[in-house]
Design a protein around this motif. Sequence first.
Motif, mmCIF file in Angstrom:
data_model
loop_
_atom_site.group_PDB
_atom_site.id
_atom_site.type_symbol
_atom_site.label_atom_id
_atom_site.label_comp_id
_atom_site.label_asym_id
_atom_site.label_seq_id
_atom_site.Cartn_x
_atom_site.Cartn_y
_atom_site.Cartn_z
ATOM 1 N N GLY A 22 -4.296 2.936 3.612
ATOM 2 C CA GLY A 22 -4.834 4.053 2.851
ATOM 3 C C GLY A 22 -6.210 4.454 3.338
ATOM 4 O O GLY A 22 -6.510 5.641 3.521
ATOM 5 N N GLU A 23 -7.056 3.466 3.572
ATOM 6 C CA GLU A 23 -8.426 3.729 4.059
ATOM 7 C C GLU A 23 -8.409 4.243 5.495
ATOM 8 O O GLU A 23 -9.122 5.185 5.841
ATOM 9 C CB GLU A 23 -9.269 2.456 3.960
ATOM 10 N N LEU A 24 -7.598 3.636 6.337
ATOM 11 C CA LEU A 24 -7.570 4.019 7.746
ATOM 12 C C LEU A 24 -7.130 5.469 7.930
ATOM 13 O O LEU A 24 -7.779 6.240 8.625
ATOM 14 C CB LEU A 24 -6.650 3.083 8.546
ATOM 15 N N PHE A 25 -6.014 5.843 7.326
ATOM 16 C CA PHE A 25 -5.442 7.158 7.565
ATOM 17 C C PHE A 25 -5.721 8.175 6.455
ATOM 18 O O PHE A 25 -5.363 9.338 6.580
ATOM 19 C CB PHE A 25 -3.936 7.042 7.792
ATOM 20 N N GLY A 26 -6.320 7.742 5.352
ATOM 21 C CA GLY A 26 -6.583 8.662 4.260
ATOM 22 C C GLY A 26 -5.334 9.083 3.517
ATOM 23 O O GLY A 26 -5.306 10.144 2.896
ATOM 24 N N PHE A 27 -4.286 8.245 3.566
ATOM 25 C CA PHE A 27 -3.042 8.578 2.873
ATOM 26 C C PHE A 27 -3.247 8.527 1.360
ATOM 27 O O PHE A 27 -3.945 7.656 0.851
ATOM 28 C CB PHE A 27 -1.925 7.594 3.231
ATOM 29 N N GLU A 28 -2.590 9.440 0.659
ATOM 30 C CA GLU A 28 -2.617 9.469 -0.795
ATOM 31 C C GLU A 28 -1.545 8.522 -1.331
ATOM 32 O O GLU A 28 -0.393 8.569 -0.906
ATOM 33 C CB GLU A 28 -2.345 10.886 -1.294
ATOM 34 N N GLU A 29 -1.941 7.667 -2.283
ATOM 35 C CA GLU A 29 -0.966 6.746 -2.872
ATOM 36 C C GLU A 29 -0.023 7.497 -3.798
ATOM 37 O O GLU A 29 -0.440 8.380 -4.548
ATOM 38 C CB GLU A 29 -1.658 5.624 -3.645
ATOM 39 N N ASN A 30 1.246 7.146 -3.739
ATOM 40 C CA ASN A 30 2.255 7.678 -4.649
ATOM 41 C C ASN A 30 2.253 6.789 -5.891
ATOM 42 O O ASN A 30 2.989 5.816 -5.973
ATOM 43 C CB ASN A 30 3.624 7.677 -3.972
ATOM 44 N N LEU A 31 1.383 7.097 -6.824
ATOM 45 C CA LEU A 31 1.173 6.243 -7.997
ATOM 46 C C LEU A 31 2.399 6.133 -8.886
ATOM 47 O O LEU A 31 2.569 5.133 -9.587
ATOM 48 C CB LEU A 31 -0.030 6.747 -8.803
ATOM 49 N N VAL A 32 3.284 7.123 -8.858
ATOM 50 C CA VAL A 32 4.497 7.087 -9.672
ATOM 51 C C VAL A 32 5.382 5.899 -9.290
ATOM 52 O O VAL A 32 6.053 5.317 -10.140
ATOM 53 C CB VAL A 32 5.280 8.417 -9.528
ATOM 54 N N SER A 33 5.370 5.513 -8.039
ATOM 55 C CA SER A 33 6.237 4.416 -7.596
ATOM 56 C C SER A 33 5.538 3.059 -7.550
ATOM 57 O O SER A 33 6.120 2.067 -7.140
ATOM 58 C CB SER A 33 6.846 4.736 -6.229
ATOM 59 N N ARG A 34 4.287 2.986 -7.996
ATOM 60 C CA ARG A 34 3.540 1.719 -7.974
ATOM 61 C C ARG A 34 4.133 0.737 -8.978
ATOM 62 O O ARG A 34 4.377 1.064 -10.125
ATOM 63 C CB ARG A 34 2.084 1.963 -8.316
ATOM 64 N N THR A 35 4.372 -0.486 -8.507
ATOM 65 C CA THR A 35 4.829 -1.578 -9.360
ATOM 66 C C THR A 35 4.075 -2.837 -8.947
ATOM 67 O O THR A 35 3.361 -2.829 -7.940
ATOM 68 C CB THR A 35 6.350 -1.839 -9.216
ATOM 69 N N PRO A 36 4.256 -3.938 -9.659
ATOM 70 C CA PRO A 36 3.599 -5.181 -9.233
ATOM 71 C C PRO A 36 4.037 -5.669 -7.850
ATOM 72 O O PRO A 36 3.326 -6.436 -7.216
ATOM 73 C CB PRO A 36 3.997 -6.178 -10.318
ATOM 74 N N ILE A 37 5.202 -5.190 -7.367
ATOM 75 C CA ILE A 37 5.682 -5.665 -6.064
ATOM 76 C C ILE A 37 5.813 -4.551 -5.030
ATOM 77 O O ILE A 37 6.385 -4.750 -3.967
ATOM 78 C CB ILE A 37 7.017 -6.423 -6.193
ATOM 79 N N PHE A 38 5.264 -3.367 -5.317
ATOM 80 C CA PHE A 38 5.419 -2.239 -4.389
ATOM 81 C C PHE A 38 4.226 -1.293 -4.468
ATOM 82 O O PHE A 38 3.726 -0.990 -5.550
ATOM 83 C CB PHE A 38 6.703 -1.466 -4.711
ATOM 84 N N ARG A 39 3.771 -0.842 -3.311
ATOM 85 C CA ARG A 39 2.779 0.220 -3.183
ATOM 86 C C ARG A 39 3.340 1.216 -2.169
ATOM 87 O O ARG A 39 3.976 0.819 -1.196
ATOM 88 C CB ARG A 39 1.435 -0.287 -2.649
ATOM 89 N N ALA A 40 3.080 2.502 -2.395
ATOM 90 C CA ALA A 40 3.606 3.527 -1.490
ATOM 91 C C ALA A 40 2.579 4.628 -1.279
ATOM 92 O O ALA A 40 1.771 4.913 -2.157
ATOM 93 C CB ALA A 40 4.890 4.115 -2.064
ATOM 94 N N PHE A 41 2.662 5.233 -0.101
ATOM 95 C CA PHE A 41 1.767 6.325 0.263
ATOM 96 C C PHE A 41 2.576 7.477 0.841
ATOM 97 O O PHE A 41 3.594 7.266 1.500
ATOM 98 C CB PHE A 41 0.754 5.857 1.317
ATOM 99 N N PHE A 42 2.092 8.704 0.595
ATOM 100 C CA PHE A 42 2.633 9.873 1.267
ATOM 101 C C PHE A 42 2.049 9.860 2.678
ATOM 102 O O PHE A 42 0.843 9.725 2.852
ATOM 103 C CB PHE A 42 2.216 11.156 0.536
ATOM 104 N N ALA A 43 2.922 9.986 3.664
ATOM 105 C CA ALA A 43 2.469 9.853 5.051
ATOM 106 C C ALA A 43 3.067 10.949 5.927
ATOM 107 O O ALA A 43 3.907 10.691 6.784
ATOM 108 C CB ALA A 43 2.828 8.465 5.584
ATOM 109 N N GLY A 44 2.681 12.179 5.667
ATOM 110 C CA GLY A 44 3.080 13.286 6.534
ATOM 111 C C GLY A 44 4.567 13.544 6.601
ATOM 112 O O GLY A 44 5.123 13.561 7.686
ATOM 113 N N GLY A 45 5.222 13.726 5.501
ATOM 114 C CA GLY A 45 6.652 14.031 5.488
ATOM 115 C C GLY A 45 7.541 12.821 5.262
ATOM 116 O O GLY A 45 8.745 12.953 5.090
ATOM 117 N N THR A 46 6.974 11.660 5.277
ATOM 118 C CA THR A 46 7.698 10.440 4.959
ATOM 119 C C THR A 46 6.784 9.586 4.089
ATOM 120 O O THR A 46 5.684 9.991 3.763
ATOM 121 C CB THR A 46 8.140 9.686 6.236
#
Length: 130
Positions: A22-46
């Motif tokens: 997230g810090e390196l590329f400035g990706f925005e976190e997809n907070l809707v999918s955040r769980t205790p075992i998963f983190r996700a970021f929007f990364a240019g179409g994927t």
Amino acid sequence: MPALTYTNIFTADIDRMAEFYGELFGFEENLVSRTPIFRAFFAGGTGLGFNAPDAYDLLGLTPQETPGDRVFQTFDVESQDEVRALTDKARDLGATIVKEPFTTYYGWYQSVLRDPDGNALRINFRGTPE
């Protein structure tokens, strides 16, 4: 045509890996999918996801025990200068540089790194050489 929606990386520390990418590329976190075992970021179409070890059971998978690279991520950027700047930033954030920025035999300009967990990644510019 099928579309790649996520590429996921298993890690013992999803917070550390999410912070690194997230810090390196400035990706925005997809907070809707955040769980205790998963983190996700929007990364240019994927999406780029990080799974904690508990996800193995959830998915019915067994961790692979043999060492070695099986996949690596390639992140395209807009210029050779951006390849150099992000390579330096990645180093500052805890990445290991495998190959400093170079021009490939097929004309792209890239660096090869390992993230803090040791996963391989490339920072790549595939435009006209500067």
